[in-house]
Design a protein around this motif. Structure first.
Motif, PDB file in Angstrom:
ATOM      1  N   PHE A   1      -1.618  -7.377   2.707  1.00 59.96           N
ATOM      2  CA  PHE A   1      -2.419  -6.159   2.582  1.00 59.96           C
ATOM      3  C   PHE A   1      -1.871  -5.285   1.458  1.00 59.96           C
ATOM      4  O   PHE A   1      -2.609  -4.829   0.592  1.00 59.96           O
ATOM      5  CB  PHE A   1      -2.417  -5.410   3.917  1.00 59.96           C
ATOM      6  N   TYR A   2      -0.549  -5.080   1.451  1.00 57.79           N
ATOM      7  CA  TYR A   2       0.069  -4.288   0.387  1.00 57.79           C
ATOM      8  C   TYR A   2      -0.224  -4.887  -0.985  1.00 57.79           C
ATOM      9  O   TYR A   2      -0.596  -4.183  -1.914  1.00 57.79           O
ATOM     10  CB  TYR A   2       1.588  -4.217   0.553  1.00 57.79           C
ATOM     11  N   SER A   3      -0.042  -6.182  -1.114  1.00 60.64           N
ATOM     12  CA  SER A   3      -0.274  -6.845  -2.399  1.00 60.64           C
ATOM     13  C   SER A   3      -1.703  -6.662  -2.880  1.00 60.64           C
ATOM     14  O   SER A   3      -1.945  -6.509  -4.075  1.00 60.64           O
ATOM     15  CB  SER A   3       0.028  -8.345  -2.284  1.00 60.64           C
ATOM     16  N   ALA A   4      -2.633  -6.676  -1.961  1.00 55.96           N
ATOM     17  CA  ALA A   4      -4.050  -6.563  -2.314  1.00 55.96           C
ATOM     18  C   ALA A   4      -4.468  -5.140  -2.663  1.00 55.96           C
ATOM     19  O   ALA A   4      -5.318  -4.947  -3.524  1.00 55.96           O
ATOM     20  CB  ALA A   4      -4.915  -7.092  -1.177  1.00 55.96           C
ATOM     21  N   ILE A   5      -3.885  -4.146  -2.019  1.00 55.20           N
ATOM     22  CA  ILE A   5      -4.399  -2.786  -2.210  1.00 55.20           C
ATOM     23  C   ILE A   5      -3.595  -1.893  -3.141  1.00 55.20           C
ATOM     24  O   ILE A   5      -4.135  -0.931  -3.670  1.00 55.20           O
ATOM     25  CB  ILE A   5      -4.586  -2.040  -0.866  1.00 55.20           C
ATOM     26  N   TYR A   6      -2.323  -2.170  -3.347  1.00 57.13           N
ATOM     27  CA  TYR A   6      -1.522  -1.215  -4.113  1.00 57.13           C
ATOM     28  C   TYR A   6      -1.977  -1.052  -5.552  1.00 57.13           C
ATOM     29  O   TYR A   6      -1.760  -0.008  -6.150  1.00 57.13           O
ATOM     30  CB  TYR A   6      -0.034  -1.529  -4.049  1.00 57.13           C
ATOM     31  N   SER A   7      -2.631  -2.031  -6.124  1.00 59.67           N
ATOM     32  CA  SER A   7      -3.171  -1.834  -7.473  1.00 59.67           C
ATOM     33  C   SER A   7      -4.553  -1.195  -7.426  1.00 59.67           C
ATOM     34  O   SER A   7      -5.135  -0.882  -8.453  1.00 59.67           O
ATOM     35  CB  SER A   7      -3.237  -3.165  -8.216  1.00 59.67           C
ATOM     36  N   GLU A   8      -5.088  -0.992  -6.214  1.00 62.04           N
ATOM     37  CA  GLU A   8      -6.423  -0.440  -6.034  1.00 62.04           C
ATOM     38  C   GLU A   8      -6.446   1.020  -5.621  1.00 62.04           C
ATOM     39  O   GLU A   8      -7.505   1.617  -5.525  1.00 62.04           O
ATOM     40  CB  GLU A   8      -7.186  -1.248  -4.967  1.00 62.04           C
ATOM     41  N   THR A   9      -5.279   1.596  -5.335  1.00 60.95           N
ATOM     42  CA  THR A   9      -5.248   2.978  -4.854  1.00 60.95           C
ATOM     43  C   THR A   9      -4.001   3.706  -5.352  1.00 60.95           C
ATOM     44  O   THR A   9      -2.931   3.101  -5.447  1.00 60.95           O
ATOM     45  CB  THR A   9      -5.289   3.041  -3.314  1.00 60.95           C
ATOM     46  N   PRO A  10      -4.132   4.985  -5.667  1.00 58.32           N
ATOM     47  CA  PRO A  10      -2.960   5.780  -6.015  1.00 58.32           C
ATOM     48  C   PRO A  10      -2.307   6.409  -4.782  1.00 58.32           C
ATOM     49  O   PRO A  10      -1.336   7.136  -4.897  1.00 58.32           O
ATOM     50  CB  PRO A  10      -3.537   6.863  -6.925  1.00 58.32           C
ATOM     51  N   ALA A  11      -2.846   6.131  -3.595  1.00 64.35           N
ATOM     52  CA  ALA A  11      -2.361   6.767  -2.368  1.00 64.35           C
ATOM     53  C   ALA A  11      -0.930   6.340  -2.057  1.00 64.35           C
ATOM     54  O   ALA A  11      -0.517   5.212  -2.319  1.00 64.35           O
ATOM     55  CB  ALA A  11      -3.279   6.410  -1.201  1.00 64.35           C
ATOM     56  N   HIS A  12      -0.203   7.244  -1.465  1.00 66.07           N
ATOM     57  CA  HIS A  12       1.180   7.025  -1.059  1.00 66.07           C
ATOM     58  C   HIS A  12       1.216   6.130   0.187  1.00 66.07           C
ATOM     59  O   HIS A  12       0.347   6.216   1.048  1.00 66.07           O
ATOM     60  CB  HIS A  12       1.811   8.395  -0.759  1.00 66.07           C
ATOM     61  N   SER A  13       2.232   5.293   0.288  1.00 65.63           N
ATOM     62  CA  SER A  13       2.332   4.371   1.427  1.00 65.63           C
ATOM     63  C   SER A  13       2.387   5.123   2.758  1.00 65.63           C
ATOM     64  O   SER A  13       1.861   4.629   3.755  1.00 65.63           O
ATOM     65  CB  SER A  13       3.538   3.451   1.287  1.00 65.63           C
ATOM     66  N   ASP A  14       2.987   6.307   2.801  1.00 63.66           N
ATOM     67  CA  ASP A  14       3.017   7.081   4.050  1.00 63.66           C
ATOM     68  C   ASP A  14       1.605   7.456   4.487  1.00 63.66           C
ATOM     69  O   ASP A  14       1.284   7.396   5.676  1.00 63.66           O
ATOM     70  CB  ASP A  14       3.846   8.356   3.892  1.00 63.66           C
ATOM     71  N   ASP A  15       0.754   7.835   3.531  1.00 68.15           N
ATOM     72  CA  ASP A  15      -0.632   8.180   3.861  1.00 68.15           C
ATOM     73  C   ASP A  15      -1.406   6.953   4.322  1.00 68.15           C
ATOM     74  O   ASP A  15      -2.203   7.027   5.258  1.00 68.15           O
ATOM     75  CB  ASP A  15      -1.332   8.821   2.663  1.00 68.15           C
ATOM     76  N   ILE A  16      -1.161   5.835   3.684  1.00 64.71           N
ATOM     77  CA  ILE A  16      -1.818   4.586   4.089  1.00 64.71           C
ATOM     78  C   ILE A  16      -1.418   4.237   5.515  1.00 64.71           C
ATOM     79  O   ILE A  16      -2.264   3.943   6.362  1.00 64.71           O
ATOM     80  CB  ILE A  16      -1.476   3.450   3.109  1.00 64.71           C
ATOM     81  N   HIS A  17      -0.126   4.295   5.809  1.00 68.20           N
ATOM     82  CA  HIS A  17       0.357   3.994   7.166  1.00 68.20           C
ATOM     83  C   HIS A  17      -0.199   4.977   8.192  1.00 68.20           C
ATOM     84  O   HIS A  17      -0.607   4.576   9.289  1.00 68.20           O
ATOM     85  CB  HIS A  17       1.886   4.013   7.209  1.00 68.20           C
ATOM     86  N   ASP A  18      -0.241   6.259   7.841  1.00 66.11           N
ATOM     87  CA  ASP A  18      -0.798   7.261   8.756  1.00 66.11           C
ATOM     88  C   ASP A  18      -2.248   6.941   9.101  1.00 66.11           C
ATOM     89  O   ASP A  18      -2.654   7.027  10.266  1.00 66.11           O
ATOM     90  CB  ASP A  18      -0.732   8.668   8.152  1.00 66.11           C
ATOM     91  N   MET A  19      -3.035   6.580   8.107  1.00 64.45           N
ATOM     92  CA  MET A  19      -4.453   6.297   8.338  1.00 64.45           C
ATOM     93  C   MET A  19      -4.649   5.008   9.131  1.00 64.45           C
ATOM     94  O   MET A  19      -5.589   4.903   9.913  1.00 64.45           O
ATOM     95  CB  MET A  19      -5.221   6.231   7.021  1.00 64.45           C
ATOM     96  N   ILE A  20      -3.755   4.062   8.977  1.00 66.25           N
ATOM     97  CA  ILE A  20      -3.831   2.832   9.788  1.00 66.25           C
ATOM     98  C   ILE A  20      -3.603   3.180  11.258  1.00 66.25           C
ATOM     99  O   ILE A  20      -4.361   2.756  12.135  1.00 66.25           O
ATOM    100  CB  ILE A  20      -2.806   1.790   9.294  1.00 66.25           C
ATOM    101  N   ILE A  21      -2.567   3.948  11.538  1.00 69.18           N
ATOM    102  CA  ILE A  21      -2.233   4.301  12.927  1.00 69.18           C
ATOM    103  C   ILE A  21      -3.292   5.221  13.531  1.00 69.18           C
ATOM    104  O   ILE A  21      -3.668   5.070  14.690  1.00 69.18           O
ATOM    105  CB  ILE A  21      -0.822   4.930  13.013  1.00 69.18           C
ATOM    106  N   GLU A  22      -3.804   6.170  12.749  1.00 70.04           N
ATOM    107  CA  GLU A  22      -4.802   7.115  13.268  1.00 70.04           C
ATOM    108  C   GLU A  22      -6.167   6.482  13.500  1.00 70.04           C
ATOM    109  O   GLU A  22      -6.947   6.979  14.307  1.00 70.04           O
ATOM    110  CB  GLU A  22      -4.966   8.289  12.297  1.00 70.04           C
ATOM    111  N   ASN A  23      -6.456   5.396  12.833  1.00 70.33           N
ATOM    112  CA  ASN A  23      -7.783   4.801  12.925  1.00 70.33           C
ATOM    113  C   ASN A  23      -7.946   4.045  14.248  1.00 70.33           C
ATOM    114  O   ASN A  23      -7.177   3.131  14.550  1.00 70.33           O
ATOM    115  CB  ASN A  23      -8.025   3.864  11.743  1.00 70.33           C
TER     116      ASN A  23
END
Length: 112
Positions: free
Chosen positions: A47-69
């Motif tokens: 997942f990281y490999s696929a998305i990190y070139s697709e978003t400027p979002a910080h990994s903490d925000d990505i993790h937060d949204m995964i858990i909150e969803n």
């Protein structure tokens, strides 16, 4: 948020507080859609490999949204569920829950 292209920006993309909240809202919708298009479950490292070139979002925000969803869950390699964003590891799996909200069934409009 997962369609970010740095070559279109022309400069470093930095978040102010309102931009960060907007990006997190986009991630909330985009991550389940991405997982669905990828087969309903992915190793976090993939997942990281696929998305990190697709978003400027910080990994903490990505993790937060995964858990909150409510449509997503993170499963450890031993089969338990992660409940904390800061505990997510690259060896975990991100997956769609079997019972999901209806709005993820609809495609997000694409830009032309």
């Amino acid at each position: 948020m997962l369609s970010y292209n740095p070559s279109n920006e022309g400069q470093l993309y930095l978040f102010n507080e309102s931009s960060r909240e907007s990006a997190k809202a986009d991630l909330y919708d985009d991550i389940p859609r991405f997982i669905s298009e990828s087969g309903d479950m992915l190793l976090m490292q993939d997942f990281y490999s696929a998305i990190y070139s697709e978003t400027p979002a910080h990994s903490d925000d990505i993790h937060d949204m995964i858990i909150e969803n409510s449509d997503l869950e993170v499963i450890t390699d031993s089969g338990s569920t992660r409940r904390s964003a800061n505990a997510i590891k690259s060896t975990d799996f991100i997956k769609l829950k079997p019972q999901r909200q209806m709005f993820f069934m609809y495609e997000k409009p694409t830009k032309k």
